[in-house]
Design an enzyme around this catalytic site. Structure first.
Site, PDB file in Angstrom:
ATOM      1  N   SER A 160      -0.990  -8.921  -2.556  1.00 49.98           N
ATOM      2  CA  SER A 160      -2.338  -8.786  -2.226  1.00 49.98           C
ATOM      3  C   SER A 160      -3.297  -9.805  -2.177  1.00 49.98           C
ATOM      4  O   SER A 160      -3.042 -10.725  -1.509  1.00 49.98           O
ATOM      5  CB  SER A 160      -2.922  -7.416  -3.502  1.00 49.98           C
ATOM      6  OG  SER A 160      -3.995  -6.788  -2.933  1.00 49.98           O
ATOM      7  N   ASP A 321       2.919   0.879   2.009  1.00 47.26           N
ATOM      8  CA  ASP A 321       1.483   0.341   1.827  1.00 47.26           C
ATOM      9  C   ASP A 321       0.588   0.460   3.131  1.00 47.26           C
ATOM     10  O   ASP A 321       0.845  -0.160   4.164  1.00 47.26           O
ATOM     11  CB  ASP A 321       1.755  -1.066   1.642  1.00 47.26           C
ATOM     12  CG  ASP A 321       0.441  -2.053   1.246  1.00 47.26           C
ATOM     13  OD1 ASP A 321      -0.397  -1.460   1.359  1.00 47.26           O
ATOM     14  OD2 ASP A 321       0.681  -3.217   0.719  1.00 47.26           O
ATOM     15  N   HIS A 354       0.512   0.326  -1.786  1.00 49.65           N
ATOM     16  CA  HIS A 354       0.197  -0.891  -2.025  1.00 49.65           C
ATOM     17  C   HIS A 354       0.853  -1.553  -3.209  1.00 49.65           C
ATOM     18  O   HIS A 354       1.016  -2.565  -3.605  1.00 49.65           O
ATOM     19  CB  HIS A 354      -1.070  -1.390  -1.793  1.00 49.65           C
ATOM     20  CG  HIS A 354      -1.619  -2.589  -2.020  1.00 49.65           C
ATOM     21  ND1 HIS A 354      -1.208  -3.658  -1.129  1.00 49.65           N
ATOM     22  CD2 HIS A 354      -2.380  -3.119  -2.883  1.00 49.65           C
ATOM     23  CE1 HIS A 354      -2.047  -4.711  -1.395  1.00 49.65           C
ATOM     24  NE2 HIS A 354      -2.675  -4.414  -2.464  1.00 49.65           N
TER      25      HIS A 354
END
Lengths: 598, 598
Positions: A160, A321, A354
């Site tokens: 991320s 995701d 995610h």
């Protein structure tokens, strides 16, 4: 610490008790949008730095993460956020590597950020803290690594926002970083992601307690921050994962109240409340702005930004995701591959959206381990190959027949694109024997993982999409080893390969082989043997073709839109060993062609 | 009204000037969770009701929509929200139909809801308004239709929350509704959708001005409502649509300010601000709760809830809708199809996400028109067939050869599932001649649309998925007309068809035909003719097989896990006209088999 905790941290594979440390940089620090008189970073390390200072791995944390990656703090029970990945014998093995993670600059877990005291005013910076960038975070981390006497990074890794930092690292310090794992990241925020962040910021700024950022600890914009977190939290999970976890389950709010609440509502409120305890609203504003303004594409394109990268890069996306989608992750790998860098893209089929990168997953951890081991071919890598669901069969042995021929054609130092590369055997061999720089393409995650274990760069995905993204003339060779039959409208794909590579090697089963003809003319059926292993009812559809049909295609005027000629050709008989000189369309079982663009 | 507006509303295809009307129900109205002493609905109508009262179409609006569907109000310029779909000669043709739309019960555009005066307190109901359900809205609408002397609904139609109302209509009043168009809807909210709504509600309730719902017009929770709207608005658009519309474009906030803002941020703020002008926070709370608690699946399942439906139903999903996904829409159609109801599922490839149903789209409008016309086969339907990208070729003429044979086998009133149904010719013919109740399955949207134009129920999607969702023994016949070759591992699909239908008809090109054998034994290549139209390089992969191979499969012990036998079989020669009695594996070009489960 009670006995149980003690046992917990002493167990095998755990880094045990850890202490955060403080790095103080007492000089002026120029950020992209401002200057700090000094700054500090909270950080943790695990494992031991070797004498050369070359075995360090830097881990970068996500938006609301911190420096506490593994082990436990004195008196605490909560383990670090990536404890399952970092430790002795784990995927990031602290027996071999010196692992570092710092709370990033601008964050609120000990490093200098909006909650720190502004020396000019002797009050917290608040919104007066300079607007942050991902680059600022990385440059500050470099000063920490210099302080720790790390001479080069064996690898940088992050998911991320951490993935964006890892990406910024290989751009900013190309000679310092040998490897990078960029996980569930993006080269720039999409309009949708910016929109979600802006709703969160509006919620914080709309809370009267925010007071233009000048709140005190006793009167913080908790409601605004909680709503922002609740919303963001939805984007971290997949639809499927939420459905599985909560569905439409209901729960009573309290014994007194009759009101029912969906379990997912209660969970989100809990997430929101927990978050405001540990996080700061102004920091959230600054960090989300840093993310929104992170843009490696810009006016000149991603390839321009990445042109000096020297690290071996592995980009990992997760199928579910929807915040930083597989397509966004793939963009990063594709840009590097267009530049002929050593870069892989892998897609892990994981249901958690995610946040998958934070969740223990054997496939993902194995991939990290294999990438860090590189081409070491150790026991794990060998097991990996055995585990692959494409076991060694007689047909696999046959497979090497065409790889030998094609391998002989390739010259030292050439660049090879292997479409349908399987476990990467050809490219590994060419790298070892001829210093060939290669890229494999395969749709299958297990096969792509096997490529990583061989140190072969791989693009996990569709062959046609991989070809279409590649620029003209960026490879010396494009190889199709017995996989053209699987493609719809394969002629167009071969022509596209001739655009991308100067030479194209195509190997295929000659469907015109005499045994096939004899059998078919007698029974009207496909023969059943090593090559045609399944009856029609268990087969996948195929485009079988013969040597004659292949040559007819090559010579057709329509095919010559990109002028090319047939170069070398090798025919093997039915045993796929003896070569065959005359009447190949009748006598050859396997055909290998070189096509040369003119 | 100025001249331009006047011209605007008088133009062809427009309903022109319209006036909202008020329906007052002065008796007590029992809602699911409370009682109103009376209520009123604001509504509009377009077109003229026929004498029998049978040509009415009810349109149901979405969460924040209203009764103003088409035309313009006195002094206004804004047209109704579905003006492009409703009017003379339009998809919902007001020359033929009497169209009604009411602001739903509990909403805030004139109908009784939380902003209305509570007769008990003489203050607005606010949060004391009973908790709403979709059923309450529908029951109130029925009272309006009774008042309008509508004797039965030709159709009900709605998107999003309107689609849920349409679905509730066919459940609640099964004999009153002849057709239903359920667009971008869901039979129940997913955990993710509930979560988004709960964040919005938390934002409203967290706004100090909300004051437990007791706000005045001068001090409304505008910030909380704006944040809720901004977030919800993101879920109405697709990622792609936002990217295309805004990307990362930036704009200056003002000349004085240096600060830049992304265009998408500015757009969202604008949406939030506009919304608080026209909408009410308590109403938003009540309506989103009604949506979250709408659950047609419950403990007994969707099929149980839908068991009495009599209307012909068309469910339409949009490919990029991630709020009420294609899969959620498909659930509705699938449940009806499992119950052998006349129900279709179509998926429109539209880039705008959930809001696609509000946006002008030729494919979508054509579909609405065709569904309302039914099997009228008028000029438009004929044009539709011509427009289909599968033009009439020699091979299409050939196609009817097997359809005639299979059509003869089917007996009157039987139920037929046609896998790979194309434009629905077989099922239309069987319905006209033998009153057969059929369902077609095809992956192609154009072909599925052509089925709708023939009044044939169709499931747009994958054949294997359609089969696997269907229960055992729910059809008399399952038909594969020359499409088995396209499937991977087709044997398993045929066996699954034998689970679903008592009899399975399979027609296929006999690959063992003598001309194929002769050609292949001579050249080693596939013959090129009407049946094998493309060279290998332009072909999609196929699983060709012969009569002998097909019979071998049928007789194999593995296939007999579901015991079945070969019933009738018909062979045609190479011209596909003359039948062929002896040596079919050599002499037949086309084979048609009946398989009968024992």
């Amino acid at each position: 610490m009670n006995t149980e905790d003690k046992n917990n941290i002493d167990e095998a594979g755990e880094v045990g008790l850890v202490h955060p440390q403080i790095f103080e940089y007492k000089k002026e620090f120029r950020m992209t949008h401002g200057v700090l008189a000094s700054f500090q970073l909270y950080y943790e390390t695990y494992g031991t730095l070797n004498k050369g200072g070359t075995n360090a791995i830097l881990i970068c944390h996500a938006l609301t993460g911190d420096h506490h990656v593994a082990g436990v703090h004195e008196g605490a029970t909560r383990k670090g956020w990536w404890n399952h990945a970092v430790g002795p014998g784990k995927a990031i093995d602290t027996d071999n590597f010196f692992v570092v993670c710092s709370n990033c600059l601008g964050a609120c877990q000990g490093s200098t950020g909006p909650t720190s005291i502004n020396p000019k005013t002797q009050k917290p910076y608040g919104m007066l803290f300079p607007d942050l960038t991902i680059k600022d975070m990385v440059v500050a981390q470099k000063l920490l690594l210099d302080h720790l006497k790390i001479s080069s990074l064996y690898s940088v890794a992050g998911g991320s926002m951490g993935g964006m930092q890892a990406l910024q690292w290989v751009i900013e310090f190309p000679k310092f970083v040998q490897r990078a794992m960029i996980i569930a990241a993006t080269p720039q925020h999409s309009a949708q992601t910016i929109a979600f962040n802006e709703v969160g910021r509006t919620s914080i700024k709309g809370d009267p307690k925010w007071n233009n950022g000048n709140y005190t600890h006793d009167s913080r914009p908790e409601m605004g921050l909680a709503v922002a977190r609740m919303m963001a939290h939805i984007t971290y999970l997949s639809d499927e994962a939420m459905e599985e976890k909560f569905g439409r389950n209901q729960m009573k709010l309290s014994v007194e109240e009759e009101e029912q609440q969906f379990a997912v509502e209660s969970y989100l409120h809990h997430q929101g409340l927990r978050f405001v305890d540990r996080f700061d609203a102004n920091t959230y504003l600054k960090l989300t702005k840093a993310l929104d303004h992170f843009d490696l594409v810009g006016e000149n394109g991603l390839e321009h930004t990445l042109k000096n990268v020297e690290a071996k890069v592995m980009v990992v996306g997760f199928t579910t995701d929807w915040l930083y989608t597989p397509a966004q992750n793939k963009m990063i790998a594709e840009a590097l591959q267009k530049l002929s860098k050593h870069a892989s893209y892998l897609e892990i089929d994981h249901p958690h959206g995610h946040d998958s990168f934070l969740i223990q997953s054997d496939n993902f951890l194995r991939l990290i381990k294999l990438f860090l081991k590189g081409a070491d071919q150790d026991e794990i890598a060998r097991q990996e190959i055995k585990k692959s669901r494409y076991a060694i069969t007689r047909a696999d042995v046959k497979k090497e027949a065409d790889l030998k021929v094609i391998g002989d054609w390739v010259k030292p130092n050439e660049k090879v694109l292997d479409l349908g590369c399987g476990r990467g055997i050809l490219l590994e061999n060419l790298r070892e024997t001829k210093n060939v720089n290669g890229l494999g393409v395969d749709y299958d995650c297990d096969k792509a993982t096997a490529c990583i274990s061989r140190g072969v760069a791989v693009y996990q995905g569709d062959i046609r999409k991989a070809l279409s993204m590649l620029p003209d003339n960026c490879f010396d060779w494009v190889v199709f080893s017995r996989m053209v039959e699987e493609l719809p409208e394969p002629g167009q794909v071969i022509l596209d390969a001739l655009r991308v590579g100067r030479r194209v090697a195509v190997s295929f089963v000659n469907h015109g082989y005499w045994e096939n003809r004899l059998y078919f003319s007698q029974y009207g059926s496909k023969i059943n043997n090593d090559v045609y292993r399944e009856n029609w009812e268990k087969s996948d559809p195929r485009n079988h073709f013969s040597i004659k049909e292949f040559e007819d295609f090559c010579l057709a005027p329509e095919s010559q839109k990109i002028p090319f000629q047939i170069g070398r050709k090798v025919f093997h008989r039915g045993n796929w060993k003896t070569t065959c000189k005359w009447l190949p369309n009748l006598r050859a079982g396997l055909a290998i062609y070189e096509l040369v663009r003119l």
